[in-house]
Design a protein around this motif. Sequence first.
Motif, PDB file in Angstrom:
ATOM      1  N   ILE A 124       0.756  -1.328  -0.013  1.00  0.00           N
ATOM      2  CA  ILE A 124       0.086   0.042   0.070  1.00  0.00           C
ATOM      3  C   ILE A 124       0.799   1.104  -0.042  1.00  0.00           C
ATOM      4  CG2 ILE A 124      -1.732   1.509   1.341  1.00  0.00           C
ATOM      5  CD1 ILE A 124      -2.500  -1.562   2.381  1.00  0.00           C
ATOM      6  N   LEU A 125       2.235   1.227   0.798  1.00  0.00           N
ATOM      7  CA  LEU A 125       2.721   2.343   0.788  1.00  0.00           C
ATOM      8  C   LEU A 125       3.557   2.601  -0.294  1.00  0.00           C
ATOM      9  CD1 LEU A 125       3.964   4.593   2.888  1.00  0.00           C
ATOM     10  CD2 LEU A 125       5.495   3.008   3.867  1.00  0.00           C
ATOM     11  N   GLN A 126       4.020   1.485  -1.076  1.00  0.00           N
ATOM     12  CA  GLN A 126       4.667   1.629  -2.350  1.00  0.00           C
ATOM     13  C   GLN A 126       3.705   2.239  -3.341  1.00  0.00           C
ATOM     14  OE1 GLN A 126       8.093   1.368  -1.828  1.00  0.00           O
ATOM     15  NE2 GLN A 126       7.525   1.671  -4.091  1.00  0.00           N
ATOM     16  N   PHE A 127       2.411   1.906  -3.370  1.00  0.00           N
ATOM     17  CA  PHE A 127       1.454   2.404  -4.293  1.00  0.00           C
ATOM     18  C   PHE A 127       1.419   3.955  -3.955  1.00  0.00           C
ATOM     19  CE2 PHE A 127      -2.683   3.552  -5.650  1.00  0.00           C
ATOM     20  CZ  PHE A 127      -3.050   3.078  -6.702  1.00  0.00           C
ATOM     21  N   VAL A 128       1.285   4.390  -2.864  1.00  0.00           N
ATOM     22  CA  VAL A 128       1.131   5.758  -2.420  1.00  0.00           C
ATOM     23  C   VAL A 128       2.286   6.564  -2.855  1.00  0.00           C
ATOM     24  CG1 VAL A 128       0.612   7.537  -0.847  1.00  0.00           C
ATOM     25  CG2 VAL A 128      -0.528   5.166  -0.627  1.00  0.00           C
ATOM     26  N   ARG A 129       3.520   5.854  -2.730  1.00  0.00           N
ATOM     27  CA  ARG A 129       4.564   6.596  -3.095  1.00  0.00           C
ATOM     28  C   ARG A 129       4.654   6.661  -4.583  1.00  0.00           C
ATOM     29  NH1 ARG A 129       8.948   3.566   1.067  1.00  0.00           N
ATOM     30  NH2 ARG A 129       8.643   4.766   2.682  1.00  0.00           N
ATOM     31  N   ALA A 130       4.243   5.766  -5.284  1.00  0.00           N
ATOM     32  CA  ALA A 130       4.514   5.586  -6.778  1.00  0.00           C
ATOM     33  C   ALA A 130       3.561   6.543  -7.352  1.00  0.00           C
ATOM     34  CB  ALA A 130       3.922   4.431  -7.456  1.00  0.00           C
ATOM     35  N   VAL A 131       2.207   6.812  -6.681  1.00  0.00           N
ATOM     36  CA  VAL A 131       1.400   7.757  -7.450  1.00  0.00           C
ATOM     37  C   VAL A 131       1.606   9.180  -7.185  1.00  0.00           C
ATOM     38  CG1 VAL A 131      -0.716   6.230  -7.894  1.00  0.00           C
ATOM     39  CG2 VAL A 131      -0.758   7.253  -5.619  1.00  0.00           C
ATOM     40  N   SER A 132       2.386   9.275  -5.742  1.00  0.00           N
ATOM     41  CA  SER A 132       2.821  10.669  -5.338  1.00  0.00           C
ATOM     42  C   SER A 132       4.160  11.255  -5.870  1.00  0.00           C
ATOM     43  CB  SER A 132       2.733  10.881  -4.056  1.00  0.00           C
ATOM     44  OG  SER A 132       1.768  10.087  -3.300  1.00  0.00           O
ATOM     45  N   GLU A 133       4.845  10.110  -6.610  1.00  0.00           N
ATOM     46  CA  GLU A 133       6.111  10.344  -6.993  1.00  0.00           C
ATOM     47  C   GLU A 133       7.095  10.749  -5.887  1.00  0.00           C
ATOM     48  OE1 GLU A 133       7.486  10.671 -10.755  1.00  0.00           O
ATOM     49  OE2 GLU A 133       5.772   9.384 -10.939  1.00  0.00           O
ATOM     50  N   ASP A 134       7.016  10.090  -4.875  1.00  0.00           N
ATOM     51  CA  ASP A 134       7.712  10.561  -3.470  1.00  0.00           C
ATOM     52  C   ASP A 134       7.938   9.678  -2.639  1.00  0.00           C
ATOM     53  OD1 ASP A 134       8.603  12.004  -1.303  1.00  0.00           O
ATOM     54  OD2 ASP A 134       7.372  13.781  -1.520  1.00  0.00           O
ATOM     55  N   ASP A 135       9.156   9.067  -2.294  1.00  0.00           N
ATOM     56  CA  ASP A 135       9.605   7.953  -1.638  1.00  0.00           C
ATOM     57  C   ASP A 135       9.369   8.271  -0.131  1.00  0.00           C
ATOM     58  OD1 ASP A 135       9.503   6.027  -3.482  1.00  0.00           O
ATOM     59  OD2 ASP A 135      11.608   6.297  -4.136  1.00  0.00           O
ATOM     60  N   SER A 136       9.377   9.383   0.394  1.00  0.00           N
ATOM     61  CA  SER A 136       9.583   9.965   1.744  1.00  0.00           C
ATOM     62  C   SER A 136       8.428   9.411   2.558  1.00  0.00           C
ATOM     63  CB  SER A 136      10.056  11.370   1.757  1.00  0.00           C
ATOM     64  OG  SER A 136       9.027  12.210   1.408  1.00  0.00           O
ATOM     65  N   ILE A 137       7.227   9.156   1.715  1.00  0.00           N
ATOM     66  CA  ILE A 137       5.928   9.121   2.518  1.00  0.00           C
ATOM     67  C   ILE A 137       6.147   7.926   3.229  1.00  0.00           C
ATOM     68  CG2 ILE A 137       3.614   8.548   2.205  1.00  0.00           C
ATOM     69  CD1 ILE A 137       3.919  10.101  -0.544  1.00  0.00           C
ATOM     70  N   PHE A 138       5.544   8.086   4.623  1.00  0.00           N
ATOM     71  CA  PHE A 138       5.763   6.853   5.862  1.00  0.00           C
ATOM     72  C   PHE A 138       4.368   6.737   6.498  1.00  0.00           C
ATOM     73  CE2 PHE A 138       5.636   9.663   9.393  1.00  0.00           C
ATOM     74  CZ  PHE A 138       5.977  11.101   8.949  1.00  0.00           C
ATOM     75  N   VAL A 139       4.446   5.629   7.110  1.00  0.00           N
ATOM     76  CA  VAL A 139       3.217   5.313   8.059  1.00  0.00           C
ATOM     77  C   VAL A 139       3.682   5.560   9.716  1.00  0.00           C
ATOM     78  CG1 VAL A 139       2.155   3.347   9.196  1.00  0.00           C
ATOM     79  CG2 VAL A 139       2.796   3.171   6.763  1.00  0.00           C
ATOM     80  N   ASP A 140       2.873   6.472  10.069  1.00  0.00           N
ATOM     81  CA  ASP A 140       3.118   6.964  11.490  1.00  0.00           C
ATOM     82  C   ASP A 140       2.853   5.947  12.487  1.00  0.00           C
ATOM     83  OD1 ASP A 140       3.177   8.230  13.948  1.00  0.00           O
ATOM     84  OD2 ASP A 140       2.578  10.143  13.160  1.00  0.00           O
ATOM     85  N   ASP A 141       3.841   5.176  13.019  1.00  0.00           N
ATOM     86  CA  ASP A 141       3.538   4.135  13.954  1.00  0.00           C
ATOM     87  C   ASP A 141       2.669   4.551  15.365  1.00  0.00           C
ATOM     88  OD1 ASP A 141       4.080   2.144  12.321  1.00  0.00           O
ATOM     89  OD2 ASP A 141       6.281   2.333  12.770  1.00  0.00           O
ATOM     90  N   ASN A 142       3.014   5.667  15.562  1.00  0.00           N
ATOM     91  CA  ASN A 142       2.426   6.043  16.966  1.00  0.00           C
ATOM     92  C   ASN A 142       0.951   6.338  16.764  1.00  0.00           C
ATOM     93  OD1 ASN A 142       4.843   6.362  18.277  1.00  0.00           O
ATOM     94  ND2 ASN A 142       5.281   8.608  17.564  1.00  0.00           N
ATOM     95  N   VAL A 143       0.339   6.922  15.433  1.00  0.00           N
ATOM     96  CA  VAL A 143      -0.977   6.950  15.271  1.00  0.00           C
ATOM     97  C   VAL A 143      -1.529   5.656  15.130  1.00  0.00           C
ATOM     98  CG1 VAL A 143      -2.599   7.895  13.600  1.00  0.00           C
ATOM     99  CG2 VAL A 143      -0.602   9.225  14.205  1.00  0.00           C
TER     100      VAL A 143
END
Length: 309
Positions: free
Chosen positions: A137-156
């Motif tokens: 899922i994270l890979q997909f979001v990074r690909a469509v945003s063209e941004d590899d810095s997107i992350f999951v906030d584990d605290n949330v």
Amino acid sequence: MRDIQTELDDLCSTLASYPDCGRVTSAIPELARVDPKKFAIAVADLNGQTWSAGNAEEPFSIQSISKVFLLALSLGRLGDQLWERVGREPSGSAFNSIVQLEHEGGVPRNPFINAGALVVTDIVLGRREPREAIGEILQFVRAVSEDDSIFVDDNVANSEARFSHRNASLAHFLAAHGNLTNSVERVIGTYVHQCAIAMSCRQLARSGLFLAHGGVNPASGSQILSAKRARRINALMMTCGHYDGSGDFAFRVGLPGKSGIGGGILAIVPGKASLCVWSPGLNQQGNSQLGTLALERLAHAAGWNVFGS
Ligand code: GLU
């Protein structure tokens, strides 16, 4: 309209002093601490240009906006068979309604209410470990945003996991009706992590461009999904993207949109642009109060409305 940047700057300064900015969610303790005065707005167009105002580089919890990406992925995985497990009608009920699910025999009304998103999560999870599905899922979001810095906030994610009784109840109802293939624990674990993806308004605006462009990411030229599926996701965003506030959003903004309880809204202007706004205070239906107002004003000023300008 005036140029886009002037419009966004103006919205940002006008709404900063707006008296009623709604209430920040209390459902997820980690999000309850977010400053209600945060505000950001961004526009991305098909030529790769972006405009923004406010805290547009600051990542926030996208929460249910992720359900758009999840739906795109699950359609790729299961195709139209998905619609045997989840409907495509507006719910007219709260996003986490249990009554409706029981009444309708364990088939959620649509993929954007929590029950529907849990089924979609189960589909994306398939037979894999939650860690792998979250990675995809994270890979997909990074690909469509063209941004590899997107992350999951584990605290949330962990904060939501501790208070997931209601979503777990929905998942148990789904399981009781044979509409889950994974255990409730695995589905909830995957679900809260993908809801906890953190993105800025700029990143989110860019991430929606494939839906404005017939399923093709205009930056890379890659076909993310078919034009028909992109149209259908837009249709569902319009009819179901704001829970029991979907009719009001369509009436006021006139664009496909998806909200999240983090206070973000992603809206699509088919053939033109993708918009994102963030203001953490929510209205009665759990949608960003000032975010909706900002999109209403921007769409009106720009003549962006799928029902006519
Ligand atoms: N993670 C939230 C929940 O499941 C998402 C709700 C929302 O963003 O509307 O309750």
